[in-house]
Design an enzyme around this catalytic site. Structure first.
Site, PDB file in Angstrom:
ATOM      1  N   LYS A  35       0.693  -1.201   0.156  1.00  0.00           N
ATOM      2  CA  LYS A  35      -0.162  -0.076  -0.174  1.00  0.00           C
ATOM      3  C   LYS A  35       1.025   1.216  -0.157  1.00  0.00           C
ATOM      4  O   LYS A  35       2.079   1.292   0.309  1.00  0.00           O
ATOM      5  CB  LYS A  35      -0.917   0.135   1.128  1.00  0.00           C
ATOM      6  CG  LYS A  35      -0.254  -0.054   2.522  1.00  0.00           C
ATOM      7  CD  LYS A  35      -1.075  -0.362   3.893  1.00  0.00           C
ATOM      8  CE  LYS A  35      -0.317  -0.242   5.105  1.00  0.00           C
ATOM      9  NZ  LYS A  35      -0.734  -0.710   6.094  1.00  0.00           N
ATOM     10  N   ARG A 131     -10.778   0.146  14.200  1.00  0.00           N
ATOM     11  CA  ARG A 131     -10.780   0.686  12.918  1.00  0.00           C
ATOM     12  C   ARG A 131     -11.518   0.221  12.221  1.00  0.00           C
ATOM     13  O   ARG A 131     -12.666   0.651  11.845  1.00  0.00           O
ATOM     14  CB  ARG A 131      -9.116   0.591  12.423  1.00  0.00           C
ATOM     15  CG  ARG A 131      -8.857   1.691  11.117  1.00  0.00           C
ATOM     16  CD  ARG A 131      -7.460   1.765  11.049  1.00  0.00           C
ATOM     17  NE  ARG A 131      -7.019   0.476  10.490  1.00  0.00           N
ATOM     18  CZ  ARG A 131      -5.611   0.259   9.977  1.00  0.00           C
ATOM     19  NH1 ARG A 131      -4.730   1.233   9.942  1.00  0.00           N
ATOM     20  NH2 ARG A 131      -5.180  -0.835   9.300  1.00  0.00           N
ATOM     21  N   TYR A 257      14.882  31.177   6.848  1.00  0.00           N
ATOM     22  CA  TYR A 257      13.758  32.067   7.279  1.00  0.00           C
ATOM     23  C   TYR A 257      13.918  32.011   8.841  1.00  0.00           C
ATOM     24  O   TYR A 257      14.070  31.177   9.355  1.00  0.00           O
ATOM     25  CB  TYR A 257      12.486  31.247   6.770  1.00  0.00           C
ATOM     26  CG  TYR A 257      12.157  31.286   5.395  1.00  0.00           C
ATOM     27  CD1 TYR A 257      11.824  32.571   4.730  1.00  0.00           C
ATOM     28  CD2 TYR A 257      12.289  30.061   4.726  1.00  0.00           C
ATOM     29  CE1 TYR A 257      11.598  32.542   3.530  1.00  0.00           C
ATOM     30  CE2 TYR A 257      11.561  29.949   3.564  1.00  0.00           C
ATOM     31  CZ  TYR A 257      11.511  31.143   2.673  1.00  0.00           C
ATOM     32  OH  TYR A 257      11.089  31.348   1.458  1.00  0.00           O
ATOM     33  N   MET A 305      10.885  24.860   1.029  1.00  0.00           N
ATOM     34  CA  MET A 305      10.206  24.147   0.435  1.00  0.00           C
ATOM     35  C   MET A 305      10.990  23.290  -0.472  1.00  0.00           C
ATOM     36  O   MET A 305      10.932  22.329  -0.516  1.00  0.00           O
ATOM     37  CB  MET A 305       9.226  25.400  -0.442  1.00  0.00           C
ATOM     38  CG  MET A 305       8.175  24.400  -1.174  1.00  0.00           C
ATOM     39  SD  MET A 305       7.046  25.263  -2.224  1.00  0.00           S
ATOM     40  CE  MET A 305       6.016  25.972  -0.812  1.00  0.00           C
TER      41      MET A 305
HETATM   42  C1  LIG Z   1      -0.319  -1.658   6.756  1.00  0.00           C
HETATM   43  C2  LIG Z   1      -0.759  -3.002   7.288  1.00  0.00           C
HETATM   44  C3  LIG Z   1      -0.051  -4.197   7.491  1.00  0.00           C
HETATM   45  C4  LIG Z   1       1.356  -4.015   7.513  1.00  0.00           C
HETATM   46  O1  LIG Z   1       1.805  -3.545   8.581  1.00  0.00           O
HETATM   47  P1  LIG Z   1       3.445  -3.431   8.832  1.00  0.00           P
HETATM   48  O2  LIG Z   1       3.646  -2.769  10.333  1.00  0.00           O
HETATM   49  O3  LIG Z   1       4.015  -2.504   7.789  1.00  0.00           O
HETATM   50  O4  LIG Z   1       3.982  -4.675   8.949  1.00  0.00           O
HETATM   51  C5  LIG Z   1      -0.609  -5.138   7.703  1.00  0.00           C
HETATM   52  N1  LIG Z   1      -2.124  -5.467   7.836  1.00  0.00           N
HETATM   53  C6  LIG Z   1      -2.788  -4.293   7.551  1.00  0.00           C
HETATM   54  C7  LIG Z   1      -4.342  -4.251   7.741  1.00  0.00           C
HETATM   55  C8  LIG Z   1      -2.350  -2.964   7.300  1.00  0.00           C
HETATM   56  O5  LIG Z   1      -3.034  -1.896   7.398  1.00  0.00           O
END
Ligand SMILES: *Cc1c(COP(=O)(O)O)cnc(C)c1O
Length: 365
Positions: A35, A131, A257, A305
């Site tokens: 992801k 969640r 800055y 920036m």
């Molecule tokens: C991001 C995520 C993972 C991976 O977690 P890590 O700590 O990066 O190993 C596994 N399961 C879900 C549902 C996640 O959102």
């Protein structure tokens, strides 16, 4: 976006980390989490490398991310962890949803019937992350309802740890036991084989009871373990930029800055082609180091920036165009995402996604 920084992505380090994980879990299926553009490393190259080397599943957050993988010809099983807005895409692209509400389950079922297809699904149980997922009181009955919908085949059951990285594992163990209990009650009502998975990276290394049928690591693939030791993992990302200018200045000169830094001596200041628009947090103002000539040199003044200034007075000879390392190694020095996250009051995930997503990427073999 092509800005002033380059992220080198080391595929042999990725493979080393993948093999390290496999050795740790005894060759159970790996659901490789890619992801957020593979935590800023570029999901296409990362996914390609992992699938080619035996990752059983890929996991993304949103359908759009899965579309990117499929458009590039990446096959294999892809689990979409969170998003189910585009129901038909799951059928068109052979994606596997993680179901966390009954309305989506019904929509998947009616689409499956319409197409005369079956769709493998995973069901999520909330054991304390707070969640997504069915909570303890309704998990078994909801899972049974979903399993009984036409066209859906229960392939997996999952839950997610909220603090498997802490030294105190009592809540993680509580979550795991709850998941095992709920999972067993659901599996009793099925005939097919169901894959139970819960372990993120921290659990893979620090909670061996959590390995279950499959594991779901993300950050460990990229070289960070988050629960104490780093277990021989190798950082995959190295971020570098260039010296745009070198300036010789007298004592008493303000830099950047707000004049938060004023030279105390005659100094040499390097102006570097990277700033907060490249994901280099403004909290690094007067509060981080970079590597140049194999020396650690301090960031002075506020991060801008597109630019950041370094005091290179003690770093030997530096010229315009020289390489500056923001994250990673140069000679025998190293700056890790752990170090940068401590300095900016965040976690390595945030450092990697911030820096990786804005840099031009170069892939090493
Ligand atoms: C991001 C995520 C993972 C991976 O977690 P890590 O700590 O990066 O190993 C596994 N399961 C879900 C549902 C996640 O959102």
């Amino acid at each position: 976006m092509h800005r002033g920084a380059v992220a080198e992505i080391d595929r042999s380090a990725l493979l080393h980390n993948f093999r390290t994980l496999q050795a740790k879990i005894g060759h159970k299926p790996v659901i490789a989490v890619v992801k957020a553009d593979a935590y800023g490393h570029g999901s296409l190259e990362i996914a390609r490398t992992l699938v080619r080397n035996g990752a059983d599943f890929l996991a993304v957050a949103f359908v759009e991310e899965a579309k990117v993988l499929r458009s590039a010809g990446i096959g294999g099983k892809v689990i979409v962890l969170f998003d189910q807005t585009d129901i038909s895409a799951f059928f068109d692209l052979n994606l596997t949803p993680v179901i966390h509400d009954k309305r989506a389950a019904a929509a998947f079922s009616s689409e499956a019937r319409k197409r005369n297809r079956t769709l493998p699904v995973h069901i999520k149980v909330d054991t304390g992350m707070g969640r997504l997922g069915f909570r303890e009181d309704s998990a078994v009955s909801s899972a049974v309802e979903i399993m009984n919908l036409d066209g859906l085949v229960l392939e997996g059951l999952l839950s997610h740890f909220s603090e498997a990285d802490l030294a105190d594992r009592s809540f993680a163990v509580h979550q795991l036991n709850l998941f095992k209990d709920i999972g067993a009650r659901i599996i009793k009502k099925t005939t097919g084989r169901v894959l139970c998975h819960m372990a993120n990276s921290a659990a893979v290394f620090c909670l061996p009871d959590a390995l279950l049928d499959a594991v779901r690591p993300g950050i460990a693939l990229y070289g960070y373990a988050t629960c104490g030791d780093n277990f021989g993992l190798r950082p995959v990302m190295r971020v570098k930029a260039r010296v745009l200018a070198v300036r010789n200045v007298p004592a008493g000169m303000p830099v950047s800055y707000g004049r938060t830094f004023v030279t105390k001596r005659e100094s040499r200041i390097a102006v570097v082609s990277l700033g907060y628009a490249d994901g280099y947090n403004r909290l690094f103002s007067n509060n981080a180091e970079m590597l140049i000539n194999g020396c650690r040199v301090p960031v002075v003044g506020r991060v801008c920036m597109d630019l950041t200034m370094l005091d290179i007075t003690d770093a030997g000879s530096v010229s315009e165009g020289d390489e500056v390392v923001i994250l990673g190694t140069q000679h025998d020095q190293a700056i890790t995402a752990d170090e940068l996250s401590r300095r900016s009051n965040t976690i390595p995930y945030d450092v990697l996604t911030a820096l990786g997503s804005r840099s031009r990427r170069e892939y090493l073999p």
